[in-house]
Design a protein around this motif. Structure first.
Motif, PDB file in Angstrom:
ATOM      1  N   GLY A 227       0.793  -1.222   0.000  1.00 25.51           N
ATOM      2  CA  GLY A 227       0.000   0.000   0.000  1.00 25.51           C
ATOM      3  C   GLY A 227       0.818   1.262   0.000  1.00 25.51           C
ATOM      4  O   GLY A 227       0.321   2.333  -0.370  1.00 25.51           O
ATOM      5  N   THR A 228       2.090   1.181   0.426  1.00 22.17           N
ATOM      6  CA  THR A 228       2.930   2.383   0.476  1.00 22.17           C
ATOM      7  C   THR A 228       4.246   2.195  -0.265  1.00 22.17           C
ATOM      8  O   THR A 228       4.885   3.175  -0.644  1.00 22.17           O
ATOM      9  CB  THR A 228       3.255   2.752   1.926  1.00 22.17           C
ATOM     10  N   TYR A 229       4.708   0.947  -0.420  1.00 16.38           N
ATOM     11  CA  TYR A 229       5.965   0.579  -1.073  1.00 16.38           C
ATOM     12  C   TYR A 229       7.197   0.910  -0.238  1.00 16.38           C
ATOM     13  O   TYR A 229       8.274   0.398  -0.492  1.00 16.38           O
ATOM     14  CB  TYR A 229       6.095   1.235  -2.457  1.00 16.38           C
ATOM     15  N   ALA A 230       7.062   1.773   0.772  1.00 15.95           N
ATOM     16  CA  ALA A 230       8.148   2.073   1.703  1.00 15.95           C
ATOM     17  C   ALA A 230       7.681   1.702   3.105  1.00 15.95           C
ATOM     18  O   ALA A 230       6.493   1.816   3.418  1.00 15.95           O
ATOM     19  CB  ALA A 230       8.527   3.549   1.638  1.00 15.95           C
ATOM     20  N   PRO A 231       8.577   1.245   3.983  1.00 17.18           N
ATOM     21  CA  PRO A 231       8.152   0.770   5.302  1.00 17.18           C
ATOM     22  C   PRO A 231       7.466   1.857   6.130  1.00 17.18           C
ATOM     23  O   PRO A 231       8.002   2.951   6.313  1.00 17.18           O
ATOM     24  CB  PRO A 231       9.470   0.325   5.955  1.00 17.18           C
ATOM     25  N   VAL A 232       6.264   1.530   6.615  1.00 19.84           N
ATOM     26  CA  VAL A 232       5.489   2.428   7.472  1.00 19.84           C
ATOM     27  C   VAL A 232       4.783   1.561   8.508  1.00 19.84           C
ATOM     28  O   VAL A 232       4.353   0.445   8.213  1.00 19.84           O
ATOM     29  CB  VAL A 232       4.445   3.234   6.664  1.00 19.84           C
ATOM     30  N   SER A 233       4.660   2.069   9.728  1.00 19.55           N
ATOM     31  CA  SER A 233       3.910   1.354  10.755  1.00 19.55           C
ATOM     32  C   SER A 233       2.457   1.182  10.318  1.00 19.55           C
ATOM     33  O   SER A 233       1.818   2.135   9.864  1.00 19.55           O
ATOM     34  CB  SER A 233       3.961   2.116  12.077  1.00 19.55           C
ATOM     35  N   SER A 234       1.945  -0.039  10.447  1.00 19.45           N
ATOM     36  CA  SER A 234       0.563  -0.292  10.030  1.00 19.45           C
ATOM     37  C   SER A 234      -0.423   0.565  10.806  1.00 19.45           C
ATOM     38  O   SER A 234      -1.517   0.880  10.305  1.00 19.45           O
ATOM     39  CB  SER A 234       0.226  -1.776  10.211  1.00 19.45           C
TER      40      SER A 234
ATOM     41  N   LEU B  45       9.604  -1.110 -11.926  1.00 19.91           N
ATOM     42  CA  LEU B  45      10.587  -0.058 -11.710  1.00 19.91           C
ATOM     43  C   LEU B  45       9.906   1.033 -10.893  1.00 19.91           C
ATOM     44  O   LEU B  45       8.848   1.540 -11.282  1.00 19.91           O
ATOM     45  CB  LEU B  45      11.088   0.503 -13.044  1.00 19.91           C
ATOM     46  N   ARG B  46      10.521   1.383  -9.741  1.00 18.88           N
ATOM     47  CA  ARG B  46       9.855   2.298  -8.816  1.00 18.88           C
ATOM     48  C   ARG B  46      10.874   3.264  -8.208  1.00 18.88           C
ATOM     49  O   ARG B  46      11.986   2.872  -7.859  1.00 18.88           O
ATOM     50  CB  ARG B  46       9.170   1.484  -7.721  1.00 18.88           C
ATOM     51  N   TRP B  47      10.459   4.529  -8.051  1.00 18.29           N
ATOM     52  CA  TRP B  47      11.304   5.552  -7.443  1.00 18.29           C
ATOM     53  C   TRP B  47      10.521   6.193  -6.294  1.00 18.29           C
ATOM     54  O   TRP B  47       9.397   6.673  -6.468  1.00 18.29           O
ATOM     55  CB  TRP B  47      11.691   6.615  -8.469  1.00 18.29           C
ATOM     56  N   ILE B  48      11.118   6.179  -5.093  1.00 17.83           N
ATOM     57  CA  ILE B  48      10.489   6.746  -3.903  1.00 17.83           C
ATOM     58  C   ILE B  48      11.292   7.976  -3.496  1.00 17.83           C
ATOM     59  O   ILE B  48      12.473   7.857  -3.156  1.00 17.83           O
ATOM     60  CB  ILE B  48      10.440   5.712  -2.761  1.00 17.83           C
ATOM     61  N   GLN B  49      10.652   9.145  -3.529  1.00 20.16           N
ATOM     62  CA  GLN B  49      11.372  10.403  -3.358  1.00 20.16           C
ATOM     63  C   GLN B  49      10.747  11.276  -2.261  1.00 20.16           C
ATOM     64  O   GLN B  49       9.632  11.786  -2.397  1.00 20.16           O
ATOM     65  CB  GLN B  49      11.348  11.190  -4.674  1.00 20.16           C
ATOM     66  N   PRO B  50      11.439  11.482  -1.135  1.00 20.42           N
ATOM     67  CA  PRO B  50      10.981  12.498  -0.174  1.00 20.42           C
ATOM     68  C   PRO B  50      11.109  13.887  -0.796  1.00 20.42           C
ATOM     69  O   PRO B  50      12.064  14.168  -1.524  1.00 20.42           O
ATOM     70  CB  PRO B  50      11.936  12.321   1.005  1.00 20.42           C
ATOM     71  N   VAL B  51      10.157  14.736  -0.508  1.00 23.99           N
ATOM     72  CA  VAL B  51      10.137  16.091  -1.068  1.00 23.99           C
ATOM     73  C   VAL B  51      10.509  17.082   0.032  1.00 23.99           C
ATOM     74  O   VAL B  51       9.882  17.120   1.099  1.00 23.99           O
ATOM     75  CB  VAL B  51       8.750  16.426  -1.650  1.00 23.99           C
TER      76      VAL B  51
ATOM     77  N   GLY C 181       6.099   4.827 -10.418  1.00 27.86           N
ATOM     78  CA  GLY C 181       6.553   3.521 -10.862  1.00 27.86           C
ATOM     79  C   GLY C 181       5.764   3.023 -12.048  1.00 27.86           C
ATOM     80  O   GLY C 181       4.784   3.645 -12.491  1.00 27.86           O
ATOM     81  N   VAL C 182       6.188   1.879 -12.552  1.00 26.71           N
ATOM     82  CA  VAL C 182       5.490   1.217 -13.646  1.00 26.71           C
ATOM     83  C   VAL C 182       5.655  -0.284 -13.469  1.00 26.71           C
ATOM     84  O   VAL C 182       6.735  -0.771 -13.115  1.00 26.71           O
ATOM     85  CB  VAL C 182       6.029   1.690 -15.025  1.00 26.71           C
TER      86      VAL C 182
ATOM     87  N   TYR D 262       1.989   4.431 -12.463  1.00 20.71           N
ATOM     88  CA  TYR D 262       1.237   4.926 -11.312  1.00 20.71           C
ATOM     89  C   TYR D 262       2.065   5.969 -10.561  1.00 20.71           C
ATOM     90  O   TYR D 262       3.287   6.042 -10.671  1.00 20.71           O
ATOM     91  CB  TYR D 262       0.842   3.784 -10.374  1.00 20.71           C
ATOM     92  N   VAL D 263       1.357   6.755  -9.780  1.00 18.97           N
ATOM     93  CA  VAL D 263       1.994   7.734  -8.904  1.00 18.97           C
ATOM     94  C   VAL D 263       1.242   7.717  -7.580  1.00 18.97           C
ATOM     95  O   VAL D 263       0.016   7.537  -7.542  1.00 18.97           O
ATOM     96  CB  VAL D 263       1.981   9.142  -9.539  1.00 18.97           C
ATOM     97  N   GLN D 264       1.984   7.881  -6.498  1.00 17.09           N
ATOM     98  CA  GLN D 264       1.373   7.850  -5.173  1.00 17.09           C
ATOM     99  C   GLN D 264       2.091   8.862  -4.281  1.00 17.09           C
ATOM    100  O   GLN D 264       3.309   9.045  -4.386  1.00 17.09           O
ATOM    101  CB  GLN D 264       1.471   6.455  -4.570  1.00 17.09           C
TER     102      GLN D 264
END
Length: 705
Positions: free
Chosen positions: A46-53, A346-352, A364-365, A405-407
């Motif tokens: 649901g997030t692709y990066a680790p987050v507390s449920s 292929l996925r890119w996770i970027q903090p802004v 990602g795609v 997709y984008v999230q």
């Protein structure tokens, strides 16, 4: 949501657990497992990066390894997933057809395998692009955790994602060790398991192999399942991780007892349909796949990349009566296909930076492709039945999806927002080589944008509330498109996807430091639901019905009562009905009829006692309300049932050796009940009996170098 969705009698267990947890909180001793690790695990679905449920604004649950392996057989997801609210997981006692799994009603109609849910293993799809999945490919012996996502947020995974079930295998770590275990039980059950693993901070390995044999509870339901798994994990440097994964599944000659009529079930729950023995109905599977997962950090950003490829061969002997399939009809009584599949992500996770709060954007795609070289044969030759006869079908079926997709996830004070948009496509191409009945070649492309939006507010650090909404769609599977209604010999390219709009409102609470409570109400409105149009002569065709409406309530409770006792409760109430009239096979299906295959109420409870670190004893209880078996709701529903199980596991350590033993008793009260149903079976064989009282005993050893 009307109050009738939560009868007070079913609310009492959760209130009891809440009270018990509060009373024991002050007495919890030092050395207990930290509550955050038990009740708010880190998840990536649901997030692709680790987050507390606990901090996610949607329904997601995790079953971790201690629960997966504690007194369980390690064979089916039905052993571990009933503790997740919203899911209905049924062991059909038929390894030729796999489990039945539905999430909030999605997938309940599947005739075989898993339909309408996205299955993933280490990020690699266990579902084809058209939405058909096989739960047997998820190997519980190597599972570290299983994450289950439900509700509107699952639409970020594209088409046929009414829910997401994702298994993650463990990395090899620690000193090298080897182990072996064996388990025996009722109805000729035997499972032998070997493994080796180990690793350090630079590399690790995991090797696993098992063989399961059973005579089956019902007649003509014997099976043998061989599974292997290998994983190499590496840390080339401090900023990257790499894993290579291989897995295989082999089932040769798995017997298929088919369903039972009500009279046959009541007379003898072990009975088998006569046609199953006449035609020796059976199925063989040979499945192999190889995958690679790579992750690299670039400062605060993360690149994730995976590739996979595999093949699956299936031959299945059906019970279509001799003479039903003519020389000009496609199909036949023997299904034979060789599947090649591959894909990647292929996925890119970027903090802004430079914005208030914490904003992370993921782009990602996903690309997935499955190609079947599919053939059909008569299931007789001369006077010999249950053998491969003349060719009746020869075609190539290719399903392809390419989904960008984008999230975005934005944490702003007490508020958290998750939003996603995916452009989901699925193209089905058919190249027909059997031209005696004309050319059925053609193609159909389905595409839709699937948005989701979720917002959470932290009332206190221990109480979060959220609202979530999303749109999704389900494409027809290859099997559902295989035949057009009537006698037309072509693919049903006119079948439309089912589209849905979902809403969810939920609360997440931590009480007393040792209890986690999740509660959610939801509504799902679906247009063009895919239902059976007709089923005769072994040929089932599908059509789009009108609208359906699903409204429900879920409650999940986990409580560490004290250092020795913990409890789990999962309750689901679901009203799933047709929301307008439609005609099926010449019969009027009225608005208000219940969707078949969906129980109105499900309840699971578990109490575990661990007097010492090396002893565990568990007591499980499960209730299901009645289940309708076809759309008119006129045929006999499968009655409600309640069953109870007991298990215990012991462990001893002597130097480098570790020994363990398990004992398990299922259906303690020896109830006779229908464990699963085959929705809309044209022969009236809707019912699949569950076993009576069953026992299992096992032992294992491990040596650490």
């Amino acid at each position: 949501m009307p109050p009738r969705f939560l009868p007070f009698a079913l609310l009492q267990p959760s209130l009891l657990l809440w009270g018990l947890s509060a009373s024991h909180a002050a007495g919890a001793e030092d050395g207990a497992v930290p509550a955050d690790e038990v009740f708010a695990p880190m998840v990536v679905t649901g997030t692709y990066a680790p987050v507390s449920s606990f901090d996610l604004p949607f329904s997601i649950d995790t079953v971790q390894q201690p629960r997966i392996g504690d007194g369980q057989l390690g064979v089916n997801l039905s052993e571990v997933l009933p503790r997740v609210p919203g899911l209905v997981v049924q062991n059909r006692q038929n390894y030729a057809q796999d489990l039945q799994i539905s999430s909030r009603g999605y997938g309940a109609r599947s005739a075989f395998g898993i339909r309408g849910l996205k299955l993933l293993s280490d990020g690699i799809p266990a579902s084809t692009p058209d939405g058909q999945g096989q739960a047997a490919t998820l190997n519980l012996d190597v599972a570290e955790r299983i994450e289950v996502l439900r509700g509107p947020a699952s639409t970020i995974y594209g088409s046929n994602a009414g829910g997401v079930i994702q298994m993650f295998s463990r990395d090899g770590s620690g000193p090298p060790r080897v182990g072996a275990e064996t388990t025996f039980g009722s109805d000729g059950f035997n499972k032998n398991h070997l493994y080796a693993e180990g690793g350090n901070d630079k590399a690790g390995f995991l090797l696993d192999a098992s063989r399961m044999d059973t005579d089956g509870y019902r007649d003509h339901s014997a099976a043998r399942r061989d599974q292997t798994f290998a994983k190499l994990n590496f840390r080339p440097d401090d900023d990257s991780r790499l894993a290579l994964i291989y897995s295989s599944l082999e089932q040769n000659g798995t017997q298929d007892p088919l369903g039972q009529t009500w009279d046959a079930y009541k007379h003898d729950p072990r009975s088998v349909a006569a046609a199953a023995e006449t035609y020796d109905t059976r199925k063989s599977i040979d499945h192999q796949q190889l995958g690679m997962n790579y992750e690299r950090y670039f400062g605060d950003a993360t690149l994730q990349f995976n590739l996979y490829a595999g093949q699956r061969s299936v031959i299945q002997y059906l019970s279509i009566p001799r003479g039903v399939v003519s020389n000009t009809q496609r199909g036949g009584g023997v299904v034979d296909f060789d599947r090649e599949f591959h894909g990647g992500t292929l996925r890119w996770i970027q903090p802004v930076q430079g914005v208030p709060g914490e904003l992370t954007v993921t782009t990602g795609v996903d690309y997935d492709r499955s190609r079947d070289d599919r053939r059909g044969y008569q299931n007789y030759s001369g006077d010999q039945l249950g053998v491969k006869g003349e060719l009746r079908r020869d075609e190539d079926d290719t399903a392809t999806s390419l989904d960008p997709y984008v999230q975005a996830r934005w944490e702003l004070g007490d508020w958290t927002l998750d939003a996603g948009l995916r452009h989901s496509t699925m193209k089905m191409d058919v190249d027909d080589h059997y031209l005696a009945n004309g050319d059925s070649s053609g193609s159909k492309k389905y595409q839709k944008n699937t948005p989701s939006l979720s917002v959470m507010y932290a009332f206190t650090p221990e109480l979060h509330g959220y609202v979530s909404a999303g749109k999704g769609f389900e494409t027809p599977t290859q099997a559902e498109m295989a035949y057009a209604p009537g006698l037309v010999e072509s693919f049903n390219f006119g079948l439309d996807p089912a589209t849905s709009t979902q809403y969810e409102l939920g609360l997440k609470a931590r009480v007393g430091g040792n209890t986690r409570i999740n509660a959610a109400v939801f509504e799902i409105r679906t247009d063009d639901e895919i239902v059976v149009a007709s089923s005769t002569g072994g040929r089932t065709s599908y059509q789009n019905a009108g609208k359906t409406l699903r409204r429900g309530f879920e409650l999940g409770v986990q409580s560490q009562l004290n250092e020795q006792w913990d409890a789990t409760l999962a309750y689901t109430r679901l009203e799933a009905t047709y929301d307008e009239d439609f005609v099926e096979g010449g019969n009027l299906i009225e608005k208000g009829n219940h969707l078949p295959g969906v129980p109105g109420s499900s309840l699971y409870g578990e109490l575990v006692w661990k007097p010492r670190q090396d002893i565990s004893m568990g007591f499980e209880g499960q209730y299901r309300s009645k289940v309708y078996v076809e759309d008119s709701n006129e045929d006999k529903p499968a009655p409600s049932y309640a069953v109870f199980n007991w298990r215990t596991r012991f462990e001893q350590r002597y130097g480098p050796w570790t020994f363990h033993q398990l004992l398990r008793l299922d259906n303690l009260l020896d109830r006779q009940y229908v464990g699963s149903v085959i929705v809309g079976d044209s022969n009236g064989r809707y019912y699949e009996a569950a076993p009576g009282r069953s026992w299992y005993a096992g032992a294992g050893l491990e040596y650490q170098f």
